[in-house]
Each structure stands twice: as C-alpha cells, then as structure tokens.
Design a protein around this motif. Structure first.
Motif, short mmCIF file in Angstrom:
data_model
loop_
_atom_site.label_atom_id
_atom_site.label_comp_id
_atom_site.label_asym_id
_atom_site.label_seq_id
_atom_site.Cartn_x
_atom_site.Cartn_y
_atom_site.Cartn_z
N ASN A 49 0.82 -1.21 0.00
CA ASN A 49 0.00 0.00 0.00
C ASN A 49 0.85 1.27 0.00
O ASN A 49 0.60 2.19 -0.77
CB ASN A 49 -0.95 0.01 1.20
CG ASN A 49 -2.01 -1.05 1.09
OD1 ASN A 49 -2.33 -1.52 0.00
ND2 ASN A 49 -2.57 -1.44 2.22
N GLU A 50 1.85 1.31 0.87
CA GLU A 50 2.67 2.51 1.03
C GLU A 50 3.49 2.80 -0.23
O GLU A 50 3.63 3.95 -0.65
CB GLU A 50 3.61 2.31 2.22
CG GLU A 50 4.45 3.51 2.56
CD GLU A 50 3.71 4.58 3.33
OE1 GLU A 50 4.11 5.74 3.24
OE2 GLU A 50 2.72 4.25 4.03
N LYS A 51 4.02 1.74 -0.83
CA LYS A 51 4.90 1.92 -1.99
C LYS A 51 4.15 1.75 -3.31
O LYS A 51 4.76 1.76 -4.38
CB LYS A 51 6.08 0.94 -1.90
CG LYS A 51 6.93 1.22 -0.66
CD LYS A 51 8.12 0.32 -0.58
CE LYS A 51 8.95 0.58 0.66
NZ LYS A 51 9.52 1.90 0.76
N HIS A 52 2.83 1.57 -3.24
CA HIS A 52 1.98 1.45 -4.43
C HIS A 52 2.52 0.36 -5.38
O HIS A 52 2.63 0.57 -6.58
CB HIS A 52 1.86 2.78 -5.17
CG HIS A 52 1.40 3.90 -4.29
ND1 HIS A 52 0.10 4.00 -3.84
CD2 HIS A 52 2.07 4.94 -3.73
CE1 HIS A 52 -0.01 5.06 -3.06
NE2 HIS A 52 1.16 5.65 -2.97
N LEU A 53 2.85 -0.79 -4.79
CA LEU A 53 3.38 -1.90 -5.59
C LEU A 53 2.26 -2.54 -6.40
O LEU A 53 1.14 -2.71 -5.92
CB LEU A 53 4.02 -2.95 -4.68
CG LEU A 53 5.20 -2.46 -3.83
CD1 LEU A 53 5.69 -3.59 -2.94
CD2 LEU A 53 6.32 -1.91 -4.68
N VAL A 54 2.57 -2.89 -7.63
CA VAL A 54 1.64 -3.59 -8.51
C VAL A 54 2.12 -5.03 -8.60
O VAL A 54 3.22 -5.30 -9.09
CB VAL A 54 1.62 -2.92 -9.91
CG1 VAL A 54 0.70 -3.69 -10.85
CG2 VAL A 54 1.20 -1.47 -9.80
N MET A 55 1.30 -5.96 -8.11
CA MET A 55 1.76 -7.34 -7.99
C MET A 55 1.90 -8.07 -9.32
O MET A 55 2.43 -9.17 -9.36
CB MET A 55 0.87 -8.11 -7.02
CG MET A 55 0.91 -7.54 -5.60
SD MET A 55 2.55 -7.00 -5.02
CE MET A 55 3.50 -8.48 -5.16
N THR A 56 1.45 -7.48 -10.41
CA THR A 56 1.72 -8.08 -11.72
C THR A 56 3.11 -7.71 -12.23
O THR A 56 3.57 -8.28 -13.20
CB THR A 56 0.66 -7.63 -12.75
OG1 THR A 56 0.62 -6.21 -12.79
CG2 THR A 56 -0.72 -8.18 -12.38
N ASP A 57 3.77 -6.77 -11.56
CA ASP A 57 5.12 -6.34 -11.93
C ASP A 57 6.14 -7.31 -11.31
O ASP A 57 6.21 -7.43 -10.08
CB ASP A 57 5.35 -4.92 -11.40
CG ASP A 57 6.75 -4.39 -11.68
OD1 ASP A 57 7.59 -5.13 -12.22
OD2 ASP A 57 7.00 -3.22 -11.34
N PRO A 58 6.94 -7.99 -12.15
CA PRO A 58 7.92 -8.93 -11.61
C PRO A 58 8.91 -8.28 -10.64
O PRO A 58 9.35 -8.91 -9.68
CB PRO A 58 8.66 -9.44 -12.86
CG PRO A 58 7.74 -9.17 -14.00
CD PRO A 58 6.92 -7.97 -13.61
N ASN A 59 9.25 -7.02 -10.86
CA ASN A 59 10.18 -6.33 -9.95
C ASN A 59 9.55 -6.13 -8.57
O ASN A 59 10.23 -6.22 -7.55
CB ASN A 59 10.63 -4.99 -10.53
CG ASN A 59 11.56 -5.18 -11.72
OD1 ASN A 59 12.34 -6.12 -11.77
ND2 ASN A 59 11.46 -4.28 -12.67
#
Length: 88
Positions: A49-59
């Motif tokens: 949530n904090e870092k706005h990670l997109v779980m489809t992004d391998p990185n």
C-alpha cells in the motif's frame, strides 16, 4: 506442533501448511512460526500500500520476496514510511 522460529528465536506454533509450493514454501514451513508469518503478511500489506506496488510487476514481486527473506530471518528490512505500530 512447534518450530524454532528464525524471526523470534524461540519455539512457537508452526504453520499448518506451507504458504506456497516448492522448496521456499517448505523452508518457511520448517522455520517460521504462525506469529511471524502473520506479522509478515501485515507488513507486506503495508509495503504494498505505502509503496503502491503492482503485484503483476515482476520487480515488485522480487522486491517483496527479498523483503520477506529479510523480515523472516531477522535482518534489517524496509519499513513503511510513517507507520507507527499500535501499542499492545
């Protein structure tokens, strides 16, 4: 059943099953307690949530796996900025 938890360095209740398949899941099953896994899941949610990670992004997935390893082994890990733990 208990395990010697690598995170909390004591015997604690074990996970009922591996959190995911393969050798990594098996290692977690054998070395991580229910408490440590629950704490990781809460921390992981804060990071996403904090870092706005997109779980489809391998990185993003790679980053979370690295942070999970650090968190569960007791190494220094990234904190969610501005997060203040609740007083227990």
């Amino acid at each position: 059943m208990t395990v010697f938890c690598t995170k909390y360095q004591k015997d604690l209740p074990a996970l009922p099953k591996a959190p995911f398949p393969g050798p990594k899941g098996q290692k977690i099953l054998e070395t991580v307690s229910q408490q440590a896994w629950a704490d990781w899941q809460a921390h992981q949610t804060r990071l996403i949530n904090e870092k706005h990670l997109v779980m489809t992004d391998p990185n993003a997935r790679k980053y979370l796996m690295e942070q999970m390893d650090k968190f569960l082994s007791g190494d220094d890990y990234d904190q969610a900025e501005g997060y203040v733990p609740e007083e227990k």
